[in-house]
Write a protein that holds these residues in place. Structure first.
Motif, PDB file in Angstrom:
ATOM      1  N   LYS A 134      41.624  45.089  57.796  1.00 46.82           N
ATOM      2  CA  LYS A 134      41.268  43.673  57.772  1.00 46.82           C
ATOM      3  C   LYS A 134      41.253  43.186  56.330  1.00 46.82           C
ATOM      4  O   LYS A 134      40.685  43.827  55.453  1.00 46.82           O
ATOM      5  CB  LYS A 134      39.886  43.489  58.401  1.00 46.82           C
ATOM      6  N   LYS A 135      41.889  42.051  56.088  1.00 49.84           N
ATOM      7  CA  LYS A 135      41.958  41.510  54.729  1.00 49.84           C
ATOM      8  C   LYS A 135      40.609  40.909  54.345  1.00 49.84           C
ATOM      9  O   LYS A 135      39.910  40.339  55.176  1.00 49.84           O
ATOM     10  CB  LYS A 135      43.045  40.454  54.628  1.00 49.84           C
ATOM     11  N   PRO A 136      40.257  41.026  53.041  1.00 48.24           N
ATOM     12  CA  PRO A 136      38.984  40.442  52.598  1.00 48.24           C
ATOM     13  C   PRO A 136      39.030  38.920  52.644  1.00 48.24           C
ATOM     14  O   PRO A 136      40.095  38.302  52.505  1.00 48.24           O
ATOM     15  CB  PRO A 136      38.836  40.937  51.158  1.00 48.24           C
ATOM     16  N   THR A 137      37.858  38.310  52.837  1.00 46.96           N
ATOM     17  CA  THR A 137      37.774  36.854  52.878  1.00 46.96           C
ATOM     18  C   THR A 137      37.936  36.297  51.468  1.00 46.96           C
ATOM     19  O   THR A 137      37.899  37.038  50.479  1.00 46.96           O
ATOM     20  CB  THR A 137      36.412  36.401  53.436  1.00 46.96           C
ATOM     21  N   LYS A 138      38.079  34.991  51.382  1.00 53.64           N
ATOM     22  CA  LYS A 138      38.239  34.323  50.091  1.00 53.64           C
ATOM     23  C   LYS A 138      37.023  34.582  49.200  1.00 53.64           C
ATOM     24  O   LYS A 138      37.163  34.830  48.008  1.00 53.64           O
ATOM     25  CB  LYS A 138      38.435  32.825  50.327  1.00 53.64           C
TER      26      LYS A 138
END
Length: 150
Positions: free
Chosen positions: A92-96
């Motif tokens: 899962k990609k990290p949030t902003k």
């Protein structure tokens, strides 16, 4: 005549492909080796490289090694956390906000490193060290750009 030109063109293409494979393998091989080293080993190698480049005294070597050890330990911990997060969250990609937090932490770490090195090194050594860092960053930036262009 055209057969000779075609054969020469094929030879050039083949040589170019082989040369690129060797270059890529070298970069990856060194990165893998560094990944397998302990924080202590990384700090030792780094302090020895800096000793060669900056002509550090024995006292400076010990101080630099301590700083590099702390930096390498922190980097290893961060790498372990990222690897764990990749496995747990199915990549899962990290949030902003998380990306911003990581970038701020990295910049804070770089500022602290500069301050520590400035207190350890002489003015001449510090100037040379900052130039070395600039070259390293430029080299890293070029690698990232080449990777993005693939």
């Amino acid at each position: 005549m055209s057969k000779k030109i075609i054969l020469i063109a094929i030879a050039f293409v083949t040589l170019q492909a082989v040369a690129q494979d060797k270059r890529k393998g070298g970069e990856r091989g060194e990165r893998k080796m560094m990944k397998n080293l302990s924080a202590e080993e990384i700090a030792t190698l780094g302090s020895k490289k800096m000793t060669l480049e900056l002509d550090l005294s024995t006292a400076q070597q010990a101080q630099v090694k301590t700083v590099l050890l702390a930096q390498a330990t922190e980097r290893k911990e961060n790498m372990a956390e990222r690897e764990k997060a990749k496995k747990d969250d199915d990549a899962k990609k990290p949030t902003k906000e998380e990306v911003l937090k990581m970038r701020n932490a990295k910049l804070d770490s770089q500022i602290a490193m500069k301050q520590k090195m400035k207190s350890i090194l002489t003015a001449e050594q510090y100037e040379k060290w900052t130039k070395m860092q600039g070259k390293r960053m430029h080299k890293s930036k070029n690698k990232k750009e080449r990777k993005a262009n693939r």
